[in-house]
Design a protein around this motif. Structure first.
Motif, short mmCIF file in Angstrom:
data_model
loop_
_atom_site.label_atom_id
_atom_site.label_comp_id
_atom_site.label_asym_id
_atom_site.label_seq_id
_atom_site.Cartn_x
_atom_site.Cartn_y
_atom_site.Cartn_z
N LEU A 164 0.81 -1.22 0.00
CA LEU A 164 0.00 0.00 0.00
C LEU A 164 0.84 1.27 0.00
O LEU A 164 0.39 2.32 -0.45
N HIS A 166 3.04 1.91 -1.92
CA HIS A 166 3.38 2.22 -3.31
C HIS A 166 2.15 2.56 -4.14
O HIS A 166 2.19 2.46 -5.38
N ILE A 167 1.08 2.98 -3.46
CA ILE A 167 -0.03 3.63 -4.16
C ILE A 167 0.46 5.01 -4.58
O ILE A 167 1.02 5.77 -3.77
N THR A 168 0.29 5.35 -5.85
CA THR A 168 0.72 6.66 -6.34
C THR A 168 -0.29 7.72 -5.94
O THR A 168 -1.47 7.61 -6.22
N VAL A 169 0.20 8.76 -5.26
CA VAL A 169 -0.66 9.88 -4.90
C VAL A 169 -0.32 11.12 -5.72
O VAL A 169 -1.02 12.13 -5.64
N CYS A 183 4.80 7.88 -4.99
CA CYS A 183 4.14 6.92 -4.09
C CYS A 183 3.92 7.55 -2.72
O CYS A 183 4.63 8.47 -2.31
N GLY A 253 -4.02 8.56 -0.09
CA GLY A 253 -3.77 7.13 -0.21
C GLY A 253 -4.81 6.32 0.53
O GLY A 253 -5.32 5.30 0.03
N SER A 256 -8.11 6.12 -1.31
CA SER A 256 -8.04 5.10 -2.37
C SER A 256 -8.18 3.70 -1.80
O SER A 256 -8.85 2.83 -2.38
N ILE A 257 -7.56 3.47 -0.65
CA ILE A 257 -7.66 2.16 0.01
C ILE A 257 -9.11 1.89 0.43
O ILE A 257 -9.63 0.79 0.23
N THR A 260 -11.26 0.97 -2.44
CA THR A 260 -10.96 -0.35 -3.00
C THR A 260 -11.43 -1.49 -2.11
O THR A 260 -11.95 -2.49 -2.60
#
Length: 323
Positions: A164, A166-169, A183, A253, A256-257, A260
């Motif tokens: 997580l 390395h989720i691009t923000v 990230c 981030g 987004s989590i 998802t």
């Protein structure tokens, strides 16, 4: 005779090992400095641990039923192998840990990524107990993640899921060591916060800085996130931009989590948040105006209850969690 498991938490500076009950009680714990010479030196410490603790369990009238190991890095859960490690553990790549340790014990062994073991600990014994859907973020040198959905740990094909950090923000943001850009980790990890602060200081006139900060302008290699947080908490404007950037990166981030995985709880842990409970409040406030309201609004942002013991307890709890 009460059953227990042996938990081993492999970190960059120390390896923690201990006997843990099914209820999460730590009976006996020992810490070993993490060898810096070679990966073989680390394996020798692990061999010593699994050789000595069965005797300790017998002396304590405990029935040792299995071994759980947690380590940073990309872990192939199916094969019990570290595929790629972390920069603060020397040459920690392509290491078949369970295959090596099976030479010295008949007990079953589980190996997983340390963020996954953290998630298990908080789900079973910590801040997320009583929930079915939770996500954890470990904020330290990097940003790790673990996801439990409907009571199951999400690992993906071989165990590499939930990276997580390395989720691009920000797709135009700084390069990350994963090969991507912008990230969450490059803004919100200890390393990322220090690097963003160094960049900020480089654009400031020296005469505008307090004396305590000028030292780090001249010695940037000495600067860590600890100093940046200290300046921010002391109300020094020089640190405001960097910490606010970290909070915003975490907030986007996390949204987004949430979109998802639809968790009910997100648990924050690791060295950066252990003494900073205000971070959870700030992030909750930030995400309130972002994302799909029906998903975001109900989510509770919590700080780890288990603190320093989460890695050890989570590693040991694999023995029961996998059954």
């Amino acid at each position: 005779m009460e059953s227990c498991s042996l938990g081993i938490d492999i970190g960059g500076t120390k390896i923690a090992a201990g006997l843990v009950s099914r209820s999460g009680e730590v009976f006996e714990q020992k810490n070993y400095p993490t060898p810096q010479e070679s990966n073989q030196s680390i394996l020798e410490v692990l061999r010593e641990i699994i050789s000595s603790f069965p005797g300790i369990a017998l002396e304590m009238d405990k029935n040792l039923i299995g071994i759980g190991v947690g380590s940073a890095g990309q872990v192939n859960f199916k094969d019990g192998q570290i595929l790629s490690g972390t920069t603060n553990i020397k040459d920690w790549n392509n290491i078949h840990i369970t295959k090596y340790l099976n030479q010295f014990t008949d007990l079953p062994i589980w190996l997983d990524n340390d963020a996954n073991t953290f998630a298990v600990a908080e789900y079973v014994h910590g801040s997320a107990r009583g929930t079915n859907d939770m996500v954890c973020l470990t904020l330290g040198t990097g940003v790790g993640g673990g996801i439990i959905s409907n009571g199951d740990l999400i690992r993906g094909d071989w165990g590499g899921a939930a990276e997580l950090g390395h989720i691009t923000v920000d797709m135009n943001g700084p390069a990350c060591n994963c090969g991507s850009n912008g990230c969450m980790e490059v803004y919100a990890s200890g390393t990322g916060i220090a690097n963003r602060m160094k960049e900020h200081l480089a654009h400031l006139a020296k005469q505008e800085l307090p004396e305590e900060i000028k030292f780090y302008l001249e010695n940037p290699e000495r600067l860590t996130s600890k100093e940046v947080f200290s300046w921010y908490e002391a109300g020094l404007p020089v640190a405001t931009e960097t910490i606010n950037l970290a909070i915003q990166a975490l907030s986007y981030g996390i949204v987004s989590i949430i979109h998802t995985f639809n968790p009910s709880v997100i648990v924050l842990g690791g060295g950066l948040v252990r003494e900073r409970t205000w971070l959870a409040t700030e992030i909750k406030k930030n995400i309130a105006s972002k994302g799909i309201r029906s998903l975001v609004e109900p989510v509770d942002i919590r700080i780890s209850e288990l603190g320093y013991h989460a890695g050890l307890i989570g590693a040991a709890s694999q023995v029961w969690f996998q059954q």
